[in-house]
Design a protein around this motif. Sequence first.
Motif, mmCIF file in Angstrom:
data_model
loop_
_atom_site.group_PDB
_atom_site.id
_atom_site.type_symbol
_atom_site.label_atom_id
_atom_site.label_comp_id
_atom_site.label_asym_id
_atom_site.label_seq_id
_atom_site.Cartn_x
_atom_site.Cartn_y
_atom_site.Cartn_z
ATOM 1 N N PRO A 1 29.348 -0.198 -16.055
ATOM 2 C CA PRO A 1 29.484 -1.599 -15.617
ATOM 3 C C PRO A 1 30.954 -2.005 -15.515
ATOM 4 C CG PRO A 1 27.838 -1.405 -17.355
ATOM 5 C CD PRO A 1 28.527 -0.088 -17.278
ATOM 6 N N VAL A 2 31.309 -2.614 -14.391
ATOM 7 C CA VAL A 2 32.674 -3.092 -14.148
ATOM 8 C C VAL A 2 32.670 -4.606 -14.252
ATOM 9 C CG1 VAL A 2 34.568 -3.197 -12.480
ATOM 10 C CG2 VAL A 2 33.178 -1.116 -12.661
ATOM 11 N N ARG A 3 33.658 -5.170 -14.971
ATOM 12 C CA ARG A 3 33.698 -6.599 -15.254
ATOM 13 C C ARG A 3 34.881 -7.263 -14.552
ATOM 14 N NH1 ARG A 3 33.772 -6.179 -21.779
ATOM 15 N NH2 ARG A 3 35.884 -5.452 -21.313
ATOM 16 N N ALA A 4 34.712 -8.510 -14.195
ATOM 17 C CA ALA A 4 35.834 -9.300 -13.700
ATOM 18 C C ALA A 4 36.777 -9.552 -14.867
ATOM 19 C CB ALA A 4 35.347 -10.628 -13.129
ATOM 20 N N VAL A 5 38.063 -9.235 -14.681
ATOM 21 C CA VAL A 5 39.009 -9.393 -15.790
ATOM 22 C C VAL A 5 39.300 -10.858 -16.079
ATOM 23 C CG1 VAL A 5 40.055 -7.137 -15.385
ATOM 24 C CG2 VAL A 5 41.044 -9.181 -14.298
ATOM 25 N N GLY A 6 39.058 -11.718 -15.093
ATOM 26 C CA GLY A 6 39.252 -13.154 -15.264
ATOM 27 C C GLY A 6 38.414 -13.905 -14.251
ATOM 28 N N SER A 7 38.314 -15.190 -14.417
ATOM 29 C CA SER A 7 37.529 -15.985 -13.470
ATOM 30 C C SER A 7 38.251 -16.078 -12.132
ATOM 31 C CB SER A 7 37.287 -17.385 -14.034
ATOM 32 O OG SER A 7 38.523 -18.050 -14.238
ATOM 33 N N GLY A 8 37.472 -16.246 -11.062
ATOM 34 C CA GLY A 8 38.073 -16.356 -9.741
ATOM 35 C C GLY A 8 37.020 -16.344 -8.658
ATOM 36 N N ARG A 9 37.459 -16.024 -7.431
ATOM 37 C CA ARG A 9 36.560 -15.973 -6.286
ATOM 38 C C ARG A 9 36.716 -14.633 -5.573
ATOM 39 N NH1 ARG A 9 33.863 -19.803 -3.471
ATOM 40 N NH2 ARG A 9 34.970 -21.496 -4.535
ATOM 41 N N VAL A 10 35.591 -14.045 -5.182
ATOM 42 C CA VAL A 10 35.620 -12.773 -4.450
ATOM 43 C C VAL A 10 36.144 -13.033 -3.038
ATOM 44 C CG1 VAL A 10 34.253 -10.842 -3.571
ATOM 45 C CG2 VAL A 10 33.682 -11.883 -5.794
ATOM 46 N N VAL A 11 37.198 -12.322 -2.675
ATOM 47 C CA VAL A 11 37.773 -12.514 -1.341
ATOM 48 C C VAL A 11 37.492 -11.328 -0.425
ATOM 49 C CG1 VAL A 11 39.587 -14.070 -2.137
ATOM 50 C CG2 VAL A 11 40.022 -11.606 -2.077
ATOM 51 N N ARG A 12 37.058 -10.201 -1.019
ATOM 52 C CA ARG A 12 36.807 -9.044 -0.160
ATOM 53 C C ARG A 12 35.846 -8.080 -0.846
ATOM 54 N NH1 ARG A 12 42.055 -6.032 1.238
ATOM 55 N NH2 ARG A 12 42.344 -7.920 2.487
ATOM 56 N N VAL A 13 34.896 -7.565 -0.047
ATOM 57 C CA VAL A 13 34.062 -6.445 -0.443
ATOM 58 C C VAL A 13 34.029 -5.510 0.754
ATOM 59 C CG1 VAL A 13 31.766 -5.648 -1.101
ATOM 60 C CG2 VAL A 13 32.627 -7.813 -2.006
ATOM 61 N N THR A 14 34.593 -4.321 0.607
ATOM 62 C CA THR A 14 34.634 -3.377 1.722
ATOM 63 C C THR A 14 34.070 -2.033 1.286
ATOM 64 O OG1 THR A 14 36.887 -2.706 1.178
ATOM 65 C CG2 THR A 14 36.628 -4.487 2.774
ATOM 66 N N CYS A 15 33.604 -1.270 2.248
ATOM 67 C CA CYS A 15 32.992 0.029 1.964
ATOM 68 C C CYS A 15 33.537 1.031 2.966
ATOM 69 C CB CYS A 15 31.471 -0.054 2.085
ATOM 70 S SG CYS A 15 30.722 -1.293 1.003
ATOM 71 N N GLY A 16 34.391 1.938 2.514
ATOM 72 C CA GLY A 16 34.980 2.926 3.407
ATOM 73 C C GLY A 16 36.480 2.941 3.266
ATOM 74 N N GLY A 17 37.101 4.001 3.772
ATOM 75 C CA GLY A 17 38.544 4.125 3.659
ATOM 76 C C GLY A 17 38.942 4.800 2.356
ATOM 77 N N ALA A 18 40.247 4.783 2.075
ATOM 78 C CA ALA A 18 40.776 5.497 0.914
ATOM 79 C C ALA A 18 40.220 4.974 -0.403
ATOM 80 C CB ALA A 18 42.301 5.406 0.907
ATOM 81 N N PHE A 19 39.962 3.672 -0.457
ATOM 82 C CA PHE A 19 39.470 3.076 -1.706
ATOM 83 C C PHE A 19 37.953 3.141 -1.838
ATOM 84 C CE2 PHE A 19 43.595 0.722 -1.441
ATOM 85 C CZ PHE A 19 44.140 1.231 -2.612
ATOM 86 N N GLY A 20 37.276 3.669 -0.839
ATOM 87 C CA GLY A 20 35.824 3.732 -0.900
ATOM 88 C C GLY A 20 35.232 2.332 -0.955
ATOM 89 N N ILE A 21 34.284 2.129 -1.853
ATOM 90 C CA ILE A 21 33.701 0.794 -2.034
ATOM 91 C C ILE A 21 34.598 0.029 -2.996
ATOM 92 C CG2 ILE A 21 31.675 -0.465 -2.848
ATOM 93 C CD1 ILE A 21 29.991 2.005 -2.155
ATOM 94 N N GLU A 22 35.020 -1.177 -2.580
ATOM 95 C CA GLU A 22 35.964 -1.944 -3.395
ATOM 96 C C GLU A 22 35.614 -3.424 -3.397
ATOM 97 O OE1 GLU A 22 39.922 -2.557 -1.978
ATOM 98 O OE2 GLU A 22 39.327 -2.562 0.136
#
Length: 334
Positions: free
Chosen positions: A239-260
Amino acid sequence: MFPARSAAAEGGSGAAGDGANIRASARVAQLYEQAATVTRQYDTGRREAEEQRAIAGRDEELLAREHGLIAALHTDLGRIARVQYGQSGGLPYTAHTLLPDSAQQVIASQTTLARLDLTVGNAVIRSRLAEARLAVERARASARWRTLQKRNGELAAMQRRLQAKLEEARWALQRQADASASARTCRGAVHLDQPRRKTWPSWISPVEAYRLSAGFGSGGDHWAHRHTGQDFAVPIGTPVRAVGSGRVVRVTCGGAFGIEVVIRHSGGYCTQYAHLAAVAVGPGDRVATGQLIAQSGTTGNSTGPHLHFEVRSTPEWGSGVDPVPWLAAHGVHL
């Protein structure tokens, strides 16, 4: 547990194939928590077994001490009797009573010996009672230890079975994540039940248990320039957690970072979570500190299962700062 639910089940819409992805993600999440629970139970049982073993050991020492005390008391009684006999000249008690000059001495000696005999006898009785009590306590502690050992053996076997199932489920999830990353098509978000915790600090680490691997600015063959984040070596499905409160600005799938996933926090800084196997949020979502936002993986340009974590001054690559001192400045020491 962290059972997964589909976005569609909460009023959202999912792309084709989301169902299989959700099932794989849920399977990993459930097995992950089950394995963690069994591990905690095993660790607790092992500590209890060690405590019971120590108690039984202390009782063994006390029993040995009581045996020694009883033997010493008997020895003392024999020594005192010999001394008294020697002082009376070895004559029978009746003979001494017939001699006027020694009558008082013999009576006093015999009275003293009787008192000593009674004192030693009482001490022996008390010691034997203590010995019996300690024997019962030792037997109970030993029985408790054997029960705990048996239970710990069962938990260890269960732990091995769960780990085998979890490993299989992890790679099933990873295969689906690789297919999604290769097609550059993000599947629907998998919503995870959040851990039960009333309050979080303002900032936390992105994963709970980890080993730090590649750090910020380090060199390597798998990136064109210096490493732009901090890697956390964790198994697939962690499980990956948000390190602090905020708003999601991007969810992408592909490229060097894979799913991010990229989150913007107050103050303008952004955090990135990359090489994921599944995501639990979508663009525009508000997230709280500690909220589960994804499951780790090894998609994209990845050398093995880990979470790639960045802190950026903008949402874009190339604006990163060293995450370790940044987190330390926010009270999180890795």
